[in-house]
Write a protein that holds these residues in place. Structure first.
Motif, PDB file in Angstrom:
ATOM      1  N   SER A 119       0.825  -1.215   0.000  1.00  0.00           N
ATOM      2  CA  SER A 119       0.000   0.000   0.000  1.00  0.00           C
ATOM      3  C   SER A 119       0.852   1.255   0.000  1.00  0.00           C
ATOM      4  CB  SER A 119      -0.921   0.019   1.226  1.00  0.00           C
ATOM      5  OG  SER A 119      -1.795   1.111   1.149  1.00  0.00           O
ATOM      6  N   LYS A 120       0.258   2.298  -0.608  1.00  0.00           N
ATOM      7  CA  LYS A 120       0.814   3.646  -0.510  1.00  0.00           C
ATOM      8  C   LYS A 120       0.334   4.269   0.809  1.00  0.00           C
ATOM      9  CE  LYS A 120       0.628   7.625  -3.677  1.00  0.00           C
ATOM     10  NZ  LYS A 120       0.094   8.098  -4.966  1.00  0.00           N
ATOM     11  N   TYR A 121      -0.553   3.559   1.514  1.00  0.00           N
ATOM     12  CA  TYR A 121      -1.188   4.051   2.752  1.00  0.00           C
ATOM     13  C   TYR A 121      -0.920   3.069   3.891  1.00  0.00           C
ATOM     14  CZ  TYR A 121      -3.680   6.919  -0.655  1.00  0.00           C
ATOM     15  OH  TYR A 121      -4.000   7.786  -1.674  1.00  0.00           O
ATOM     16  N   ARG A 123      -0.299   3.340   7.089  1.00  0.00           N
ATOM     17  CA  ARG A 123      -0.961   3.550   8.378  1.00  0.00           C
ATOM     18  C   ARG A 123      -2.438   3.132   8.299  1.00  0.00           C
ATOM     19  NH1 ARG A 123       0.450   9.027  10.761  1.00  0.00           N
ATOM     20  NH2 ARG A 123       1.982   8.033  12.093  1.00  0.00           N
ATOM     21  N   ILE A 124      -3.098   3.520   7.209  1.00  0.00           N
ATOM     22  CA  ILE A 124      -4.505   3.145   7.039  1.00  0.00           C
ATOM     23  C   ILE A 124      -4.619   1.619   6.998  1.00  0.00           C
ATOM     24  CG2 ILE A 124      -6.469   3.179   5.425  1.00  0.00           C
ATOM     25  CD1 ILE A 124      -5.573   6.019   4.603  1.00  0.00           C
ATOM     26  N   ALA A 125      -3.709   0.989   6.261  1.00  0.00           N
ATOM     27  CA  ALA A 125      -3.748  -0.471   6.134  1.00  0.00           C
ATOM     28  C   ALA A 125      -3.492  -1.130   7.489  1.00  0.00           C
ATOM     29  CB  ALA A 125      -2.717  -0.927   5.100  1.00  0.00           C
ATOM     30  N   THR A 126      -2.459  -0.673   8.180  1.00  0.00           N
ATOM     31  CA  THR A 126      -2.103  -1.268   9.477  1.00  0.00           C
ATOM     32  C   THR A 126      -3.265  -1.114  10.466  1.00  0.00           C
ATOM     33  OG1 THR A 126       0.211  -0.766   9.072  1.00  0.00           O
ATOM     34  CG2 THR A 126      -0.397  -1.193  11.362  1.00  0.00           C
ATOM     35  N   ASN A 127      -3.824   0.105  10.562  1.00  0.00           N
ATOM     36  CA  ASN A 127      -4.946   0.342  11.490  1.00  0.00           C
ATOM     37  C   ASN A 127      -6.136  -0.549  11.147  1.00  0.00           C
ATOM     38  OD1 ASN A 127      -3.506   2.266  12.844  1.00  0.00           O
ATOM     39  ND2 ASN A 127      -4.496   4.016  11.844  1.00  0.00           N
ATOM     40  N   HIS A 128      -6.425  -0.666   9.856  1.00  0.00           N
ATOM     41  CA  HIS A 128      -7.585  -1.457   9.438  1.00  0.00           C
ATOM     42  C   HIS A 128      -7.446  -2.922   9.873  1.00  0.00           C
ATOM     43  CE1 HIS A 128     -10.809  -3.083   7.056  1.00  0.00           C
ATOM     44  NE2 HIS A 128      -9.965  -3.933   6.506  1.00  0.00           N
ATOM     45  N   PHE A 129      -6.297  -3.517   9.585  1.00  0.00           N
ATOM     46  CA  PHE A 129      -6.136  -4.942   9.919  1.00  0.00           C
ATOM     47  C   PHE A 129      -6.008  -5.149  11.431  1.00  0.00           C
ATOM     48  CE2 PHE A 129      -4.797  -4.893   5.405  1.00  0.00           C
ATOM     49  CZ  PHE A 129      -5.793  -5.737   4.919  1.00  0.00           C
ATOM     50  N   ILE A 139       3.589  -3.694   3.336  1.00  0.00           N
ATOM     51  CA  ILE A 139       4.769  -3.268   2.564  1.00  0.00           C
ATOM     52  C   ILE A 139       4.444  -1.948   1.884  1.00  0.00           C
ATOM     53  CG2 ILE A 139       6.326  -3.861   0.658  1.00  0.00           C
ATOM     54  CD1 ILE A 139       5.555  -6.808   1.130  1.00  0.00           C
ATOM     55  N   PHE A 140       5.259  -0.925   2.122  1.00  0.00           N
ATOM     56  CA  PHE A 140       5.000   0.384   1.516  1.00  0.00           C
ATOM     57  C   PHE A 140       5.481   0.415   0.066  1.00  0.00           C
ATOM     58  CE2 PHE A 140       6.560   4.580   0.275  1.00  0.00           C
ATOM     59  CZ  PHE A 140       5.377   5.288   0.338  1.00  0.00           C
ATOM     60  N   LEU A 141       4.599   0.885  -0.822  1.00  0.00           N
ATOM     61  CA  LEU A 141       4.972   1.174  -2.213  1.00  0.00           C
ATOM     62  C   LEU A 141       4.513   2.583  -2.547  1.00  0.00           C
ATOM     63  CD1 LEU A 141       3.982  -2.091  -4.167  1.00  0.00           C
ATOM     64  CD2 LEU A 141       6.294  -1.335  -3.563  1.00  0.00           C
ATOM     65  N   ASN A 142       5.193   3.230  -3.486  1.00  0.00           N
ATOM     66  CA  ASN A 142       4.872   4.618  -3.841  1.00  0.00           C
ATOM     67  C   ASN A 142       3.765   4.771  -4.856  1.00  0.00           C
ATOM     68  OD1 ASN A 142       6.114   7.004  -2.732  1.00  0.00           O
ATOM     69  ND2 ASN A 142       8.036   5.904  -3.050  1.00  0.00           N
ATOM     70  N   GLY A 143       3.428   3.702  -5.568  1.00  0.00           N
ATOM     71  CA  GLY A 143       2.375   3.785  -6.587  1.00  0.00           C
ATOM     72  C   GLY A 143       2.318   2.496  -7.363  1.00  0.00           C
ATOM     73  N   SER A 144       1.416   2.425  -8.341  1.00  0.00           N
ATOM     74  CA  SER A 144       1.202   1.204  -9.124  1.00  0.00           C
ATOM     75  C   SER A 144       1.142  -0.020  -8.212  1.00  0.00           C
ATOM     76  CB  SER A 144       2.303   1.026 -10.179  1.00  0.00           C
ATOM     77  OG  SER A 144       2.325   2.134 -11.033  1.00  0.00           O
ATOM     78  N   VAL A 145       0.469   0.113  -7.110  1.00  0.00           N
ATOM     79  CA  VAL A 145       0.465  -0.954  -6.091  1.00  0.00           C
ATOM     80  C   VAL A 145      -0.245  -2.211  -6.581  1.00  0.00           C
ATOM     81  CG1 VAL A 145       0.717   0.544  -4.076  1.00  0.00           C
ATOM     82  CG2 VAL A 145      -1.546   0.037  -4.922  1.00  0.00           C
ATOM     83  N   ILE A 151       2.657  -9.901  -9.175  1.00  0.00           N
ATOM     84  CA  ILE A 151       3.999 -10.477  -9.309  1.00  0.00           C
ATOM     85  C   ILE A 151       4.460 -11.191  -8.041  1.00  0.00           C
ATOM     86  CG2 ILE A 151       4.787  -8.894 -11.128  1.00  0.00           C
ATOM     87  CD1 ILE A 151       6.312  -7.400  -8.867  1.00  0.00           C
ATOM     88  N   GLY A 152       3.534 -11.360  -7.084  1.00  0.00           N
ATOM     89  CA  GLY A 152       3.852 -12.184  -5.911  1.00  0.00           C
ATOM     90  C   GLY A 152       4.550 -11.463  -4.780  1.00  0.00           C
ATOM     91  N   LEU A 153       4.542 -10.117  -4.804  1.00  0.00           N
ATOM     92  CA  LEU A 153       5.142  -9.394  -3.683  1.00  0.00           C
ATOM     93  C   LEU A 153       4.221  -9.418  -2.469  1.00  0.00           C
ATOM     94  CD1 LEU A 153       7.358  -7.449  -2.545  1.00  0.00           C
ATOM     95  CD2 LEU A 153       6.002  -5.553  -3.455  1.00  0.00           C
ATOM     96  N   ALA A 154       2.908  -9.385  -2.735  1.00  0.00           N
ATOM     97  CA  ALA A 154       1.939  -9.361  -1.627  1.00  0.00           C
ATOM     98  C   ALA A 154       0.708 -10.174  -2.012  1.00  0.00           C
ATOM     99  CB  ALA A 154       1.551  -7.926  -1.310  1.00  0.00           C
TER     100      ALA A 154
END
Ligand SMILES: Nc1ncnc2c1ncn2[C@@H]1O[C@H](COP(=O)(O)OP(=O)(O)OP(=O)(O)O)[C@@H](O)[C@H]1O
Ligand SMILES: O=P(O)(O)OC[C@H]1O[C@H](OP(=O)(O)OP(=O)(O)O)[C@H](O)[C@@H]1O
Length: 224
Positions: A119-121, A123-129, A139-145, A151-154
């Motif tokens: 996610s590019k977000y 904190r939102i992801a962590t709080n949600h789960f 895992i933080f990504l800057n875009g094109s998540v 490709i099996g990263l997440a």
């Protein structure tokens, strides 16, 4: 009247996707906007009557400018506000930049099974789960998540969905909606007291325009 710095309202605007609609609302609300604000490469612009000064910022930086008080007011997406968790007053929902924050993934992979999310977000992801009692590595990504599950990263992603086209074209589906997102007006806490009249005028003008828009939509609905 030529305002002194103390009377001038400094507004941090988000460049990019929501800029055009923001400027349209400001103009409709009768808030003075520099004519060349869209074409100019200047990052600080003043209205011709010098009552308003605009800072053109990356959306993600708007809460920072407002919290530190170098901007009195900011216009920015709720997604950015939820992620930044800054100490600001949220004054108005402008109803533009509408989209949804969602958990998404490949069809057949259930939300509950997800153990790694990109996610590019973060904190939102962590709080949600965490609220759901699920242990998830974010895992933080800057875009094109959307690439991450392909490709099996997440196993999944937390990202904005507007039309759903990016998901559909990459074979992904929504698994869960986390929040409805729109553009908000925020204010610095100190400015809210010291420039209450300017901020009140600014928000009242925008509120009238956004309420008119809601009424126009309701009006159309009633005719159908
Ligand atoms: N489909 C969408 N995708 C992303 N943001 C959207 C979408 N629809 C509305 N928005 C709103 O627009 C804002 C994003 O604008 P924009 O894409 O210009 O910023 P950004 O993601 O910081 O861009 P970049 O990092 O590519 O410069 C979001 O914060 C959100 O509130
Ligand atoms: O549902 P849709 O209408 O397809 O819109 C959603 C897509 O738009 C945004 O990406 P953006 O274009 O900002 O690029 P990014 O992935 O580099 O952030 C968002 O992150 C999604 O990928």
């Amino acid at each position: 009247m030529t305002p002194t710095d103390g009377q001038q309202l400094t507004v941090a605007l988000s460049k990019g996707r929501i800029m055009k609609d923001t400027l349209r609302l400001l103009q409709q609300a009768g808030i003075p906007v520099p004519e060349d604000i869209e074409e100019s490469r200047k990052l600080i612009l003043e209205s011709s009557d010098r009552t308003v000064r605009y800072i053109l910022s990356k959306p993600v930086d708007v809460p920072t400018y407002v919290e530190y008080g170098v901007a009195d007011v900011g216009i920015v997406g709720k997604d950015v506000l939820l992620e930044a968790e800054r100490d600001l007053y949220e004054l108005l929902d402008l109803g533009i930049g509408r989209c949804r924050m969602c958990v998404c993934g490949l069809p057949g992979t259930k939300g509950g099974m997800v153990s790694r999310v990109a996610s590019k977000y973060p904190r939102i992801a962590t709080n949600h789960f965490r609220n759901q009692g699920q242990q998830v590595e974010v895992i933080f990504l800057n875009g094109s998540v959307e690439l991450a599950p392909l490709i099996g990263l997440a196993d999944g992603i937390v990202d904005l969905v507007e039309t759903g086209r990016t998901l559909a074209e990459n074979g992904l589906v929504i698994q869960e909606e986390i929040a409805q997102i729109t553009t908000r007006v925020v204010a610095n806490r100190m400015s809210f007291r010291l420039k209450s009249e300017q901020i009140d005028n600014f928000v009242t003008g925008l509120r009238q325009v956004t309420e008119q828009k809601v009424q126009a939509i309701l009006g159309r609905g009633e005719q159908v």
